[in-house]
Write an enzyme that holds these catalytic residues in place. Structure first.
Site, PDB file in Angstrom:
ATOM      1  N   GLY A  85       0.793  -1.228   0.000  1.00 12.65           N
ATOM      2  CA  GLY A  85       0.000   0.000   0.000  1.00 12.65           C
ATOM      3  C   GLY A  85       0.821   1.271   0.000  1.00 12.65           C
ATOM      4  O   GLY A  85       0.421   2.279  -0.581  1.00 12.65           O
ATOM      5  N   GLU A 124       3.520   4.730   6.030  1.00 10.36           N
ATOM      6  CA  GLU A 124       2.303   3.921   5.875  1.00 10.36           C
ATOM      7  C   GLU A 124       1.290   4.702   5.035  1.00 10.36           C
ATOM      8  O   GLU A 124       1.320   5.934   4.987  1.00 10.36           O
ATOM      9  CB  GLU A 124       1.779   3.603   7.286  1.00 10.36           C
ATOM     10  N   ASP A 149      -6.047   2.098   9.976  1.00  7.67           N
ATOM     11  CA  ASP A 149      -7.456   1.781  10.234  1.00  7.67           C
ATOM     12  C   ASP A 149      -7.591   1.495  11.727  1.00  7.67           C
ATOM     13  O   ASP A 149      -7.882   2.388  12.513  1.00  7.67           O
ATOM     14  CB  ASP A 149      -7.849   0.594   9.357  1.00  7.67           C
ATOM     15  N   LYS A 183      -8.183   6.520   9.870  1.00  3.93           N
ATOM     16  CA  LYS A 183      -9.628   6.409  10.112  1.00  3.93           C
ATOM     17  C   LYS A 183      -9.919   6.852  11.549  1.00  3.93           C
ATOM     18  O   LYS A 183      -8.997   6.934  12.370  1.00  3.93           O
ATOM     19  CB  LYS A 183     -10.082   4.977   9.830  1.00  3.93           C
ATOM     20  N   PHE A 212     -14.256   1.880   3.662  1.00  4.13           N
ATOM     21  CA  PHE A 212     -13.173   1.246   2.924  1.00  4.13           C
ATOM     22  C   PHE A 212     -12.861   2.078   1.691  1.00  4.13           C
ATOM     23  O   PHE A 212     -13.756   2.436   0.937  1.00  4.13           O
ATOM     24  CB  PHE A 212     -13.548  -0.185   2.527  1.00  4.13           C
ATOM     25  N   VAL A 213     -11.588   2.428   1.517  1.00  6.41           N
ATOM     26  CA  VAL A 213     -11.197   3.318   0.418  1.00  6.41           C
ATOM     27  C   VAL A 213     -10.129   2.649  -0.454  1.00  6.41           C
ATOM     28  O   VAL A 213      -9.426   1.746  -0.003  1.00  6.41           O
ATOM     29  CB  VAL A 213     -10.648   4.666   0.946  1.00  6.41           C
ATOM     30  N   ASP A 267      -5.653  -0.838  -2.088  1.00  5.75           N
ATOM     31  CA  ASP A 267      -6.334  -1.765  -2.996  1.00  5.75           C
ATOM     32  C   ASP A 267      -7.588  -2.352  -2.393  1.00  5.75           C
ATOM     33  O   ASP A 267      -7.809  -2.320  -1.184  1.00  5.75           O
ATOM     34  CB  ASP A 267      -5.398  -2.935  -3.334  1.00  5.75           C
ATOM     35  N   ARG A 274      -5.019   0.185  -6.946  1.00  4.29           N
ATOM     36  CA  ARG A 274      -3.860   0.891  -6.376  1.00  4.29           C
ATOM     37  C   ARG A 274      -3.411   2.021  -7.285  1.00  4.29           C
ATOM     38  O   ARG A 274      -2.836   3.003  -6.839  1.00  4.29           O
ATOM     39  CB  ARG A 274      -2.676  -0.069  -6.207  1.00  4.29           C
TER      40      ARG A 274
HETATM   41  P1  IMP Z   1      -4.825  -1.578  10.438  1.00  2.04           P
HETATM   42  O1  IMP Z   1      -3.870  -2.601  10.973  1.00  2.04           O
HETATM   43  O2  IMP Z   1      -6.259  -1.952  10.755  1.00  2.04           O
HETATM   44  O3  IMP Z   1      -4.500  -0.182  10.870  1.00  2.04           O
HETATM   45  O4  IMP Z   1      -4.738  -1.662   8.859  1.00  2.04           O
HETATM   46  C1  IMP Z   1      -3.669  -1.126   8.184  1.00  2.04           C
HETATM   47  C2  IMP Z   1      -3.502  -1.661   6.796  1.00  2.04           C
HETATM   48  O5  IMP Z   1      -4.724  -2.159   6.272  1.00  2.04           O
HETATM   49  C3  IMP Z   1      -3.070  -0.560   5.869  1.00  2.04           C
HETATM   50  O6  IMP Z   1      -1.675  -0.594   5.726  1.00  2.04           O
HETATM   51  C4  IMP Z   1      -3.751  -0.878   4.580  1.00  2.04           C
HETATM   52  O7  IMP Z   1      -2.895  -1.652   3.758  1.00  2.04           O
HETATM   53  C5  IMP Z   1      -4.941  -1.700   4.966  1.00  2.04           C
HETATM   54  N1  IMP Z   1      -6.149  -0.874   4.972  1.00  2.04           N
HETATM   55  C6  IMP Z   1      -6.755  -0.275   6.027  1.00  2.04           C
HETATM   56  N2  IMP Z   1      -7.839   0.403   5.652  1.00  2.04           N
HETATM   57  C7  IMP Z   1      -7.932   0.240   4.317  1.00  2.04           C
HETATM   58  C8  IMP Z   1      -8.854   0.735   3.325  1.00  2.04           C
HETATM   59  O8  IMP Z   1      -9.827   1.455   3.581  1.00  2.04           O
HETATM   60  N3  IMP Z   1      -8.585   0.360   2.045  1.00  2.04           N
HETATM   61  C9  IMP Z   1      -7.544  -0.427   1.678  1.00  2.04           C
HETATM   62  N4  IMP Z   1      -6.654  -0.899   2.572  1.00  2.04           N
HETATM   63  C10 IMP Z   1      -6.854  -0.569   3.882  1.00  2.04           C
END
Ligand code: IMP
Length: 205
Positions: free
Chosen positions: A74, A129, A133, A161, A178-179, A185, A191
Protein backbone atom coordinates in the site's frame (compact mmCIF):
# COMPACT_ATOMS: atom_id res chain seq x y z
CA UNK A 1 13.57 -8.87 -39.26
CA UNK A 2 13.42 -7.75 -35.60
CA UNK A 3 9.94 -7.39 -34.13
CA UNK A 4 8.54 -3.91 -34.63
CA UNK A 5 10.55 -3.12 -37.78
CA UNK A 6 8.23 -4.76 -40.28
CA UNK A 7 5.69 -2.98 -42.45
CA UNK A 8 3.02 -1.08 -40.54
CA UNK A 9 -0.06 -3.19 -39.86
CA UNK A 10 -3.55 -1.89 -39.25
CA UNK A 11 -4.17 -1.29 -35.51
CA UNK A 12 -5.48 -4.49 -33.91
CA UNK A 13 -4.00 -6.88 -36.47
CA UNK A 14 -0.43 -6.92 -35.13
CA UNK A 15 -0.29 -9.83 -32.64
CA UNK A 16 2.10 -8.00 -30.26
CA UNK A 17 0.12 -4.76 -30.24
CA UNK A 18 -3.14 -6.68 -29.92
CA UNK A 19 -1.96 -8.47 -26.77
CA UNK A 20 -0.75 -5.13 -25.27
CA UNK A 21 -4.13 -3.57 -25.94
CA UNK A 22 -5.89 -6.52 -24.35
CA UNK A 23 -3.85 -5.99 -21.16
CA UNK A 24 -4.59 -2.29 -21.13
CA UNK A 25 -8.35 -2.82 -21.13
CA UNK A 26 -8.08 -3.74 -17.42
CA UNK A 27 -6.52 -0.40 -16.43
CA UNK A 28 -8.62 1.88 -18.60
CA UNK A 29 -9.49 4.96 -16.51
CA UNK A 30 -13.12 4.93 -17.62
CA UNK A 31 -13.44 1.32 -16.47
CA UNK A 32 -12.10 2.07 -13.03
CA UNK A 33 -14.19 5.16 -12.42
CA UNK A 34 -17.38 3.16 -13.05
CA UNK A 35 -16.50 1.25 -9.85
CA UNK A 36 -16.13 4.36 -7.67
CA UNK A 37 -18.69 6.03 -5.46
CA UNK A 38 -17.11 9.13 -3.84
CA UNK A 39 -13.73 10.76 -4.32
CA UNK A 40 -12.62 11.71 -0.79
CA UNK A 41 -9.27 13.28 -1.72
CA UNK A 42 -8.24 14.34 -5.20
CA UNK A 43 -4.75 13.69 -6.54
CA UNK A 44 -3.97 17.44 -6.23
CA UNK A 45 -5.04 17.53 -2.57
CA UNK A 46 -2.95 14.44 -1.81
CA UNK A 47 0.00 15.94 -3.63
CA UNK A 48 -0.19 19.19 -1.64
CA UNK A 49 -0.43 17.25 1.63
CA UNK A 50 2.56 15.12 0.68
CA UNK A 51 4.65 18.23 0.08
CA UNK A 52 3.70 19.60 3.52
CA UNK A 53 4.53 16.30 5.22
CA UNK A 54 7.89 16.10 3.45
CA UNK A 55 8.80 19.59 4.74
CA UNK A 56 7.88 18.58 8.31
CA UNK A 57 9.98 15.42 8.04
CA UNK A 58 12.94 17.37 6.60
CA UNK A 59 12.78 19.74 9.58
CA UNK A 60 12.44 16.92 12.14
CA UNK A 61 15.38 14.92 10.76
CA UNK A 62 17.70 17.81 9.88
CA UNK A 63 21.32 16.64 10.07
CA UNK A 64 20.29 12.97 10.40
CA UNK A 65 19.88 10.19 7.85
CA UNK A 66 16.67 8.31 8.64
CA UNK A 67 15.75 4.91 7.26
CA UNK A 68 12.33 5.18 5.66
CA UNK A 69 10.56 1.84 6.00
CA UNK A 70 7.63 1.49 3.60
CA UNK A 71 4.88 -1.00 4.31
CA UNK A 72 4.23 -2.91 1.11
CA UNK A 73 2.23 -2.89 -1.01
CA UNK A 74 0.00 0.00 0.00
CA UNK A 75 2.76 2.50 0.85
CA UNK A 76 4.58 2.20 -2.48
CA UNK A 77 3.07 5.41 -3.86
CA UNK A 78 3.21 7.54 -0.71
CA UNK A 79 6.84 6.43 -0.24
CA UNK A 80 7.86 7.39 -3.76
CA UNK A 81 6.11 10.76 -3.53
CA UNK A 82 7.32 11.58 -0.01
CA UNK A 83 10.97 10.66 -0.42
CA UNK A 84 11.23 12.62 -3.68
CA UNK A 85 9.73 15.69 -2.00
CA UNK A 86 12.30 15.50 0.83
CA UNK A 87 15.71 17.17 0.81
CA UNK A 88 17.56 15.36 3.62
CA UNK A 89 19.53 12.16 2.98
CA UNK A 90 17.42 9.04 3.45
CA UNK A 91 17.72 5.31 3.01
CA UNK A 92 14.69 3.38 1.87
CA UNK A 93 13.73 -0.15 2.87
CA UNK A 94 10.54 -2.18 2.79
CA UNK A 95 8.55 -4.59 4.87
CA UNK A 96 5.52 -6.52 3.72
CA UNK A 97 2.98 -7.63 6.26
CA UNK A 98 -0.44 -9.13 5.96
CA UNK A 99 -3.40 -8.32 8.16
CA UNK A 100 -6.26 -8.02 5.67
CA UNK A 101 -6.12 -10.96 3.24
CA UNK A 102 -8.51 -10.08 0.41
CA UNK A 103 -11.34 -8.71 2.56
CA UNK A 104 -12.13 -5.22 3.85
CA UNK A 105 -11.61 -5.82 7.59
CA UNK A 106 -8.36 -6.44 9.43
CA UNK A 107 -7.98 -10.12 10.33
CA UNK A 108 -6.34 -9.07 13.61
CA UNK A 109 -3.25 -11.21 12.98
CA UNK A 110 -0.13 -9.55 11.51
CA UNK A 111 2.32 -11.76 9.63
CA UNK A 112 5.67 -10.61 8.18
CA UNK A 113 5.80 -11.58 4.49
CA UNK A 114 8.99 -9.63 3.67
CA UNK A 115 11.51 -8.43 6.22
CA UNK A 116 13.96 -5.49 6.25
CA UNK A 117 17.34 -5.78 4.57
CA UNK A 118 18.91 -2.77 6.39
CA UNK A 119 20.19 -3.31 9.95
CA UNK A 120 18.21 -0.67 11.88
CA UNK A 121 20.12 -0.98 15.18
CA UNK A 122 21.09 2.54 16.25
CA UNK A 123 19.21 4.13 13.31
CA UNK A 124 16.36 6.61 13.19
CA UNK A 125 13.49 4.76 11.55
CA UNK A 126 10.48 6.43 9.99
CA UNK A 127 7.76 3.97 9.06
CA UNK A 128 5.88 5.16 5.96
CA UNK A 129 2.30 3.92 5.88
CA UNK A 130 -0.62 4.64 3.56
CA UNK A 131 -3.50 4.48 6.01
CA UNK A 132 -4.17 3.54 9.61
CA UNK A 133 -7.46 1.78 10.23
CA UNK A 134 -7.36 -0.03 13.60
CA UNK A 135 -3.68 0.76 14.18
CA UNK A 136 -2.91 -2.91 14.73
CA UNK A 137 -0.41 -3.19 11.88
CA UNK A 138 1.56 -0.14 12.97
CA UNK A 139 1.58 -1.05 16.67
CA UNK A 140 3.07 -4.38 15.66
CA UNK A 141 5.66 -2.79 13.35
CA UNK A 142 6.72 -0.05 15.78
CA UNK A 143 7.26 -2.66 18.50
CA UNK A 144 9.02 -5.06 16.12
CA UNK A 145 11.47 -2.40 14.85
CA UNK A 146 12.09 -0.99 18.34
CA UNK A 147 13.14 -4.45 19.57
CA UNK A 148 15.88 -4.47 16.87
CA UNK A 149 17.58 -1.58 18.70
CA UNK A 150 16.52 1.36 16.51
CA UNK A 151 17.51 4.73 18.01
CA UNK A 152 14.01 6.05 17.29
CA UNK A 153 10.90 4.76 15.57
CA UNK A 154 8.30 7.18 14.25
CA UNK A 155 5.43 6.92 11.82
CA UNK A 156 4.15 8.99 8.92
CA UNK A 157 0.88 8.10 7.29
CA UNK A 158 -1.17 9.92 4.70
CA UNK A 159 -4.62 8.92 6.01
CA UNK A 160 -6.19 7.68 9.20
CA UNK A 161 -9.63 6.41 10.11
CA UNK A 162 -11.49 7.79 13.15
CA UNK A 163 -10.81 4.87 15.49
CA UNK A 164 -7.09 4.58 14.70
CA UNK A 165 -4.87 3.92 17.72
CA UNK A 166 -1.71 6.02 18.17
CA UNK A 167 -2.02 7.71 14.77
CA UNK A 168 0.23 10.72 14.11
CA UNK A 169 -1.65 13.99 14.50
CA UNK A 170 -0.70 15.13 10.98
CA UNK A 171 -2.58 12.29 9.26
CA UNK A 172 -5.73 13.32 7.39
CA UNK A 173 -8.77 11.76 9.03
CA UNK A 174 -11.19 10.12 6.61
CA UNK A 175 -14.62 8.58 7.36
CA UNK A 176 -14.72 4.98 8.56
CA UNK A 177 -15.20 3.59 5.08
CA UNK A 178 -13.17 1.25 2.92
CA UNK A 179 -11.20 3.32 0.42
CA UNK A 180 -9.03 2.62 -2.61
CA UNK A 181 -6.50 4.48 -4.70
CA UNK A 182 -3.17 6.18 -4.04
CA UNK A 183 -1.67 2.73 -3.39
CA UNK A 184 -4.64 1.27 -1.51
CA UNK A 185 -6.33 -1.77 -3.00
CA UNK A 186 -9.42 -3.88 -2.88
CA UNK A 187 -8.53 -7.50 -3.69
CA UNK A 188 -5.35 -6.31 -5.40
CA UNK A 189 -7.03 -3.72 -7.64
CA UNK A 190 -7.36 0.09 -7.76
CA UNK A 191 -3.86 0.89 -6.38
CA UNK A 192 -3.13 2.85 -9.56
CA UNK A 193 -5.94 5.38 -9.02
CA UNK A 194 -4.52 8.84 -8.37
CA UNK A 195 -7.47 9.92 -6.16
CA UNK A 196 -8.62 8.33 -2.89
CA UNK A 197 -12.17 7.05 -3.30
CA UNK A 198 -14.83 4.73 -1.95
CA UNK A 199 -16.08 1.85 -4.05
CA UNK A 200 -19.60 1.51 -5.42
CA UNK A 201 -21.66 -1.30 -3.83
CA UNK A 202 -21.74 -3.39 -7.04
CA UNK A 203 -17.99 -4.08 -6.64
CA UNK A 204 -18.57 -6.07 -3.45
CA UNK A 205 -21.37 -8.21 -4.86
P1 IMP B 1 -4.82 -1.58 10.44
O1 IMP B 1 -3.87 -2.60 10.97
O2 IMP B 1 -6.26 -1.95 10.76
O3 IMP B 1 -4.50 -0.18 10.87
O4 IMP B 1 -4.74 -1.66 8.86
C1 IMP B 1 -3.67 -1.13 8.18
C2 IMP B 1 -3.50 -1.66 6.80
O5 IMP B 1 -4.72 -2.16 6.27
C3 IMP B 1 -3.07 -0.56 5.87
O6 IMP B 1 -1.68 -0.59 5.73
C4 IMP B 1 -3.75 -0.88 4.58
O7 IMP B 1 -2.90 -1.65 3.76
C5 IMP B 1 -4.94 -1.70 4.97
N1 IMP B 1 -6.15 -0.87 4.97
C6 IMP B 1 -6.76 -0.27 6.03
N2 IMP B 1 -7.84 0.40 5.65
C7 IMP B 1 -7.93 0.24 4.32
C8 IMP B 1 -8.85 0.73 3.33
O8 IMP B 1 -9.83 1.45 3.58
N3 IMP B 1 -8.58 0.36 2.04
C9 IMP B 1 -7.54 -0.43 1.68
N4 IMP B 1 -6.65 -0.90 2.57
C10 IMP B 1 -6.85 -0.57 3.88
Amino acid sequence: MPAGLGPRRARGTDPVRRSCCTNLVGVDAADISADLEHVLHTADQIDARGTELAALIDADYAGRRPVLVGVLNGAMIVMSDLCRAMHCHVEVDWMAVSSYGSGTRSSGVVRILKDLTVDVAGRDVLIVEDIIDTGLTLSYLVHNIATRGAASVRVVTMFRKPEALNAPAEADEIPDEFVVGYGLDYAGRYRNLRDLATLAPHVYR
